[in-house]
Design a protein around this motif. Structure first.
Motif, PDB file in Angstrom:
ATOM      1  N   LEU A 223       0.764  -1.267   0.089  1.00  0.00           N
ATOM      2  CA  LEU A 223      -0.083   0.000  -0.074  1.00  0.00           C
ATOM      3  C   LEU A 223       0.886   1.275   0.079  1.00  0.00           C
ATOM      4  N   GLY A 224       1.183   1.652  -1.189  1.00  0.00           N
ATOM      5  CA  GLY A 224       2.104   2.832  -1.416  1.00  0.00           C
ATOM      6  C   GLY A 224       1.713   4.109  -0.488  1.00  0.00           C
ATOM      7  N   ALA A 225       2.348   4.596   0.570  1.00  0.00           N
ATOM      8  CA  ALA A 225       2.199   5.692   1.157  1.00  0.00           C
ATOM      9  C   ALA A 225       3.033   6.568   1.415  1.00  0.00           C
ATOM     10  N   VAL A 226       3.270   7.765   0.750  1.00  0.00           N
ATOM     11  CA  VAL A 226       4.369   8.738   1.056  1.00  0.00           C
ATOM     12  C   VAL A 226       3.946   9.959   1.790  1.00  0.00           C
ATOM     13  N   VAL A 227       4.956  10.191   2.887  1.00  0.00           N
ATOM     14  CA  VAL A 227       4.789  11.491   3.412  1.00  0.00           C
ATOM     15  C   VAL A 227       5.988  12.325   3.217  1.00  0.00           C
ATOM     16  N   ALA A 228       5.530  13.809   2.929  1.00  0.00           N
ATOM     17  CA  ALA A 228       6.731  14.565   2.703  1.00  0.00           C
ATOM     18  C   ALA A 228       6.455  15.864   3.534  1.00  0.00           C
ATOM     19  N   HIS A 229       7.494  16.284   4.191  1.00  0.00           N
ATOM     20  CA  HIS A 229       7.415  17.473   5.229  1.00  0.00           C
ATOM     21  C   HIS A 229       8.163  18.737   4.323  1.00  0.00           C
ATOM     22  N   SER A 230       7.442  19.834   4.547  1.00  0.00           N
ATOM     23  CA  SER A 230       7.973  20.884   4.125  1.00  0.00           C
ATOM     24  C   SER A 230       8.946  21.430   5.163  1.00  0.00           C
ATOM     25  N   SER A 231       9.683  22.502   4.882  1.00  0.00           N
ATOM     26  CA  SER A 231      10.569  23.294   5.621  1.00  0.00           C
ATOM     27  C   SER A 231       9.751  24.071   6.683  1.00  0.00           C
ATOM     28  N   ALA A 232      10.313  24.347   7.770  1.00  0.00           N
ATOM     29  CA  ALA A 232       9.602  25.502   8.717  1.00  0.00           C
ATOM     30  C   ALA A 232       9.391  26.810   8.046  1.00  0.00           C
ATOM     31  N   ASP A 233      10.615  27.358   7.399  1.00  0.00           N
ATOM     32  CA  ASP A 233      10.584  28.618   6.981  1.00  0.00           C
ATOM     33  C   ASP A 233       9.450  28.479   5.869  1.00  0.00           C
ATOM     34  N   TRP A 234       9.223  27.573   4.981  1.00  0.00           N
ATOM     35  CA  TRP A 234       8.307  27.645   3.981  1.00  0.00           C
ATOM     36  C   TRP A 234       6.846  27.548   4.394  1.00  0.00           C
ATOM     37  N   ALA A 235       6.689  26.726   5.508  1.00  0.00           N
ATOM     38  CA  ALA A 235       5.379  26.660   6.266  1.00  0.00           C
ATOM     39  C   ALA A 235       4.840  28.002   6.728  1.00  0.00           C
ATOM     40  N   CYS A 255       6.912  15.633  -7.069  1.00  0.00           N
ATOM     41  CA  CYS A 255       7.401  15.004  -8.418  1.00  0.00           C
ATOM     42  C   CYS A 255       8.484  15.508  -8.989  1.00  0.00           C
ATOM     43  N   ALA A 256       8.887  16.910  -8.985  1.00  0.00           N
ATOM     44  CA  ALA A 256       9.960  17.342  -9.705  1.00  0.00           C
ATOM     45  C   ALA A 256      11.322  16.849  -9.137  1.00  0.00           C
ATOM     46  N   LEU A 257      11.198  16.668  -7.782  1.00  0.00           N
ATOM     47  CA  LEU A 257      12.336  16.041  -7.333  1.00  0.00           C
ATOM     48  C   LEU A 257      12.550  14.528  -7.313  1.00  0.00           C
ATOM     49  N   THR A 258      11.600  13.764  -7.382  1.00  0.00           N
ATOM     50  CA  THR A 258      11.632  12.304  -7.474  1.00  0.00           C
ATOM     51  C   THR A 258      11.531  11.598  -8.767  1.00  0.00           C
ATOM     52  N   GLY A 259      10.998  12.392  -9.774  1.00  0.00           N
ATOM     53  CA  GLY A 259      10.815  11.863 -10.959  1.00  0.00           C
ATOM     54  C   GLY A 259       9.520  11.072 -11.188  1.00  0.00           C
ATOM     55  N   VAL A 260       8.777  11.147 -10.070  1.00  0.00           N
ATOM     56  CA  VAL A 260       7.428  10.577 -10.099  1.00  0.00           C
ATOM     57  C   VAL A 260       6.515  11.376 -10.818  1.00  0.00           C
ATOM     58  N   THR A 261       5.683  10.603 -11.855  1.00  0.00           N
ATOM     59  CA  THR A 261       4.836  11.363 -12.751  1.00  0.00           C
ATOM     60  C   THR A 261       3.657  11.818 -11.935  1.00  0.00           C
ATOM     61  N   ALA A 262       2.862  13.026 -12.438  1.00  0.00           N
ATOM     62  CA  ALA A 262       1.929  13.504 -11.556  1.00  0.00           C
ATOM     63  C   ALA A 262       0.657  12.429 -11.858  1.00  0.00           C
ATOM     64  N   PRO A 263       0.366  11.622 -12.945  1.00  0.00           N
ATOM     65  CA  PRO A 263      -0.492  10.842 -12.927  1.00  0.00           C
ATOM     66  C   PRO A 263      -0.449   9.628 -12.059  1.00  0.00           C
ATOM     67  N   ALA A 264       0.879   9.450 -11.484  1.00  0.00           N
ATOM     68  CA  ALA A 264       0.999   8.155 -10.481  1.00  0.00           C
ATOM     69  C   ALA A 264       0.582   8.749  -8.849  1.00  0.00           C
ATOM     70  N   VAL A 265       0.520   9.798  -9.033  1.00  0.00           N
ATOM     71  CA  VAL A 265      -0.205  10.290  -7.420  1.00  0.00           C
ATOM     72  C   VAL A 265      -1.707  10.068  -7.504  1.00  0.00           C
ATOM     73  N   GLN A 266      -1.954   9.048  -6.981  1.00  0.00           N
ATOM     74  CA  GLN A 266      -3.667   8.802  -6.806  1.00  0.00           C
ATOM     75  C   GLN A 266      -4.409   9.392  -5.842  1.00  0.00           C
ATOM     76  N   GLU A 267      -3.592   9.860  -4.858  1.00  0.00           N
ATOM     77  CA  GLU A 267      -4.478  10.756  -3.862  1.00  0.00           C
ATOM     78  C   GLU A 267      -3.334  11.652  -3.231  1.00  0.00           C
ATOM     79  N   ALA A 268      -3.673  12.851  -2.921  1.00  0.00           N
ATOM     80  CA  ALA A 268      -3.012  13.915  -1.997  1.00  0.00           C
ATOM     81  C   ALA A 268      -3.594  14.388  -0.944  1.00  0.00           C
ATOM     82  N   HIS A 269      -3.141  14.471   0.339  1.00  0.00           N
ATOM     83  CA  HIS A 269      -3.710  14.838   1.324  1.00  0.00           C
ATOM     84  C   HIS A 269      -2.769  15.915   2.159  1.00  0.00           C
ATOM     85  N   LEU A 270      -3.262  16.896   2.572  1.00  0.00           N
ATOM     86  CA  LEU A 270      -2.375  17.715   3.600  1.00  0.00           C
ATOM     87  C   LEU A 270      -2.800  17.988   4.899  1.00  0.00           C
ATOM     88  N   HIS A 271      -1.697  18.127   5.716  1.00  0.00           N
ATOM     89  CA  HIS A 271      -2.045  18.066   7.378  1.00  0.00           C
ATOM     90  C   HIS A 271      -1.136  19.684   7.533  1.00  0.00           C
TER      91      HIS A 271
END
Length: 327
Positions: A223-235, A255-271
């Motif tokens: 069950l592919g699940a990715v967590v990406a945290h922003s920097s504190a300054d950007w947040a 996507c730009a950093l990892t080379g993962v294509t946008a269509p490969a991202v099935q869902e995106a959620h934000l906290h």
């Protein structure tokens, strides 16, 4: 006669304090969320899970290693040995070594807290809103102005801004402490669409950390699940921006950093973690805030500059001081 103590917050600091004082007092923990965890909580959606706060922890002190030892033995805590890389928009990736053991809890980061909680009196989904002193006792009221009980001591293990509002300490009590925000982006991506590395430190980007959560020990690797945290300054600069725009910007950066294509991202959620990261504190601080006269105290990772272990150490030191005071 044992005193009654109210502990606000059922994260690692609150649970540590409750366990260490349970033989000396009657303890009640109040937690505003539906479950345990604080920044060690786990987000679920269908069968997918994201550890959207702390992703791992180290154990540098003898006391913290002693706490973890039985949980490691029973499998609630496991050493994590990932393939770590460093990413940057302007440089090629390179391998990033770790020089000390890193650990995760299973099956989610809140697994450690669940393992620590049996036998404790924990009241969930209850926000302590007000303290009122009466006849030498502290009366606690929730956010509906309903009584939660009378206590001899009140101790907050909540994040710094919430503790500042709740406890009637002088303003200069909090000087030297601070907290910073962070965004957690949670993505659903098939494992085969992801790079071979497991986690990445990110430089010169709105993102600072990426982990393929499903590859942590004890998780379902299918069950592919990715967590990406922003920097504190950007947040901090984008904290009040439209949240859909923030999610889209961070997803595009991933996507730009990892080379993962946008269509490969099935869902995106934000906290949005408003109080995620503790700022550095002065050298050799006590690790807690305490007024024996008023029977009020506070502890948490923000007292010692962040990290999971700092939450434990802060509570461990406070418990020792309270015992020295004859609690």
């Amino acid at each position: 006669m044992k005193p009654n103590i109210a502990i606000i917050g059922a994260g690692l600091a609150g649970l540590t304090l409750a366990r260490e004082l349970s033989g000396h007092a009657h303890i009640t923990l109040f937690e505003k969320a539906r479950g345990l965890g604080g920044r060690m909580s786990t987000r679920r959606r269908d069968r997918h899970r994201w550890d959207h706060g702390a992703q791992f922890f180290t154990a540098r002190s003898r006391a913290f290693r002693a706490l973890l030892k039985p949980f490691i033995a029973e499998g609630a805590v496991v050493e994590w040995q990932p393939n770590i890389t460093t990413l940057s928009p302007s440089q090629a990736p390179y391998k990033r070594p770790w020089f000390e053991p890193h650990y995760v809890a299973t099956p989610g980061m809140n697994g450690l807290l669940k393992a620590m909680s049996p036998g404790l009196n924990i009241v969930l989904q209850t926000r302590v809103e007000t303290l009122a002193q009466q006849a030498g006792k502290w009366r606690l009221l929730d956010d509906r102005a309903e009584e939660l009980g009378e206590f001899d001591w009140v101790i907050s293990s909540a994040p710094l801004p919430q503790t500042q509002v709740l406890l009637p300490f002088a303003a200069d009590t909090w000087s030297g402490f601070g907290m910073q925000p962070c965004y957690a982006l949670m993505l659903k991506v098939h494992d085969e669409d992801l790079p071979v590395w497991d986690a990445a430190q990110v430089n010169s980007s709105p993102l600072r950390w990426i982990a393929f959560n499903h590859r942590l020990p004890g998780r379902d690797r299918h069950l592919g699940a990715v967590v990406a945290h922003s920097s504190a300054d950007w947040a901090a600069a984008h904290l009040e921006d439209d949240q859909d725009s923030v999610r889209e910007r961070l997803t595009a950066e991933f996507c730009a950093l990892t080379g993962v294509t946008a269509p490969a991202v099935q869902e995106a959620h934000l906290h949005r973690w408003r109080y995620a990261l503790a700022t550095d504190v002065d050298n050799d601080p006590p690790g807690y805030v305490l007024s024996a006269t008023h029977r009020l105290a506070a502890c948490g990772d923000w007292c010692l500059g962040g990290r999971v272990e700092a939450a434990f150490t802060s509570a461990h030191r406070l418990a020792a001081q309270l015992r020295r005071l004859g609690l």
